[in-house]
Design a protein around this motif. Structure first.
Motif, short mmCIF file in Angstrom:
data_model
loop_
_atom_site.label_atom_id
_atom_site.label_comp_id
_atom_site.label_asym_id
_atom_site.label_seq_id
_atom_site.Cartn_x
_atom_site.Cartn_y
_atom_site.Cartn_z
N UNK A 172 2.66 -6.40 7.44
CA UNK A 172 1.37 -5.95 7.96
C UNK A 172 1.02 -4.63 7.27
N UNK A 173 -0.20 -4.19 7.47
CA UNK A 173 -0.62 -2.94 6.86
C UNK A 173 0.28 -1.78 7.30
N UNK A 174 0.60 -1.81 8.58
CA UNK A 174 1.44 -0.76 9.15
C UNK A 174 2.85 -0.80 8.54
N UNK A 175 3.41 -2.01 8.44
CA UNK A 175 4.75 -2.14 7.85
C UNK A 175 4.75 -1.71 6.39
N UNK A 176 3.68 -2.10 5.68
CA UNK A 176 3.60 -1.73 4.27
C UNK A 176 3.58 -0.21 4.11
N UNK A 177 2.91 0.47 5.02
CA UNK A 177 2.86 1.93 4.85
C UNK A 177 4.20 2.57 5.22
N UNK A 178 4.94 1.94 6.15
CA UNK A 178 6.30 2.43 6.42
C UNK A 178 7.19 2.23 5.19
N UNK A 179 7.06 1.06 4.59
CA UNK A 179 7.87 0.77 3.40
C UNK A 179 7.52 1.75 2.29
N UNK A 180 6.23 2.05 2.18
CA UNK A 180 5.81 3.02 1.16
C UNK A 180 6.49 4.38 1.36
N UNK A 181 6.59 4.79 2.62
CA UNK A 181 7.22 6.09 2.87
C UNK A 181 8.66 6.11 2.38
N UNK A 182 9.35 4.98 2.61
CA UNK A 182 10.74 4.89 2.15
C UNK A 182 10.81 4.92 0.62
N UNK A 183 9.98 4.10 -0.01
CA UNK A 183 9.99 4.01 -1.47
C UNK A 183 9.67 5.37 -2.08
N UNK A 184 8.71 6.04 -1.46
CA UNK A 184 8.30 7.34 -1.96
C UNK A 184 9.43 8.38 -1.87
N UNK A 185 10.19 8.30 -0.79
CA UNK A 185 11.33 9.23 -0.65
C UNK A 185 12.39 9.00 -1.71
N UNK A 186 12.62 7.74 -2.03
CA UNK A 186 13.70 7.44 -2.97
C UNK A 186 13.26 7.57 -4.42
N UNK A 187 11.96 7.51 -4.63
CA UNK A 187 11.41 7.49 -6.00
C UNK A 187 11.95 8.64 -6.85
N UNK A 188 12.55 8.27 -7.96
CA UNK A 188 13.14 9.20 -8.94
C UNK A 188 14.29 10.02 -8.37
N UNK A 189 14.77 9.64 -7.19
CA UNK A 189 15.94 10.33 -6.62
C UNK A 189 17.12 9.39 -6.51
#
Ligand code: ADP
Ligand code: MG
Length: 270
Positions: A172-189
């Motif tokens: 869902x839109x809400x789940x996708x934005x949660x997933x985005x937060x995770x991906x963003x945290x890990x990005x390049x780290x």
């Protein structure tokens, strides 16, 4: 005695039990002092490393343990074994890059993801395995309990996060934005290994509406190795060999096994 005290102070846990054997071996081989010392320290290190590997293996929460050594590359010729060999050297972990495994059910995506995870654990990295579904439940529950930030932080501790079975259910839109937060945290780290039964052009659609999906994919794929597996299900091959289904993939009339269509579509795991 002095040696015992030193072992305790140095927190040596493995050498003390094996010291007699190490000394005996050193005498037999007439080792020079430095070689004896190396052997003794090696004994301690091997013991510690074994414990570390065992504890990281259990922390990883793999559904089953699978190794790259047990993977039959001859069965799946669309996989370039050199690419897997290179990945198993773990430079992608060092560089915080991602691996994306795409392909239909049963072709070995989860097996390869776990196999790479095991390599990372053996090399000393922390690894964590979750299906996308489990991950979503966990993030939503954390948010309900007002500890989303802590959970997101916990999910960045592992150097390799395996997210399995992307695409069985759209987010869902809400789940996708949660997933985005995770991906963003890990990005390049820190690295992620992702698997999906969707094709190259389709799997992005699972991340909901275009703005979020683009943002997620942009980060996931910026530094990533994508492996497209095209081939036959290994599970079906095993059943065919056992005579449970015919060459067209249909269940033979005499048995009560689920048809491959039901099993392969409905059950993503083993
Ligand atoms: P997927 O995740 O792509 O649906 P899995 O990795 O779960 O597929 O593979 C299904 C089963 O078949 C697992 O038990 C896996 O170990 C095995 N398997 C798949 N491909 C191979 C292969 N090429 N060599 C050995 N075992 C395989
Ligand atoms: Mg799988």
């Amino acid at each position: 005695m002095q040696l015992e005290r030193l072992f305790a102070q140095l927190k040596f846990e493995h050498l003390p039990d094996q010291l007699d054997a190490v000394c005996e071996q050193a005498a037999k081989e007439q080792l020079a002092y430095p070689d004896f010392l190396a052997k003794a320290l090696e004994t301690e290190w091997a013991g510690r490393n074994r414990k570390g590997i065992e504890s990281r293996m259990s922390q990883a929460r793999f559904p089953q343990v699978k190794t790259l050594e047990a993977f039959d590359f001859d069965f799946q010729p669309s996989i370039d074994r050199d690419v897997i060999r290179q990945l198993s050297a773990l430079n992608f972990v060092e560089r915080a890059e991602n691996v994306v495994l795409l392909g239909p059910p049963g072709v070995g995506k989860t097996h390869l993801a776990i196999g790479l995870g095991v390599k990372a654990i053996e090399a000393g990295y922390r690894v964590h395995f979750q299906t996308l579904d489990q991950l979503m439940q966990r993030l939503k529950k954390a948010r309900e309990e007002n500890r989303l930030d802590r959970t997101l932080r916990q999910l960045t501790y592992s150097r390799v996060l395996i997210v399995d079975e992307i695409g069985y259910l759209p987010l869902s839109r809400d789940e996708a934005s949660l997933f985005f937060r995770l991906v963003n945290r890990r990005y390049e780290r820190a690295s992620m290994i992702l698997t999906s039964n969707k094709s190259d052009s389709e799997w992005g659609e699972i991340f909901g509406e275009q703005v979020i999906a683009t943002a997620v994919l942009d980060r996931l794929l910026h530094h990533a190795t994508t492996i497209n597996i095209k081939g036959e299900s290994y599970r079906l091959k095993e059943k065919r060999r056992a005579g449970l289904i015919n060459n067209r993939g249909e269940a033979s009339p005499t048995n009560t096994q689920p048809t491959p269509t039901e099993e392969e579509n409905g059950n993503a795991g083993d």
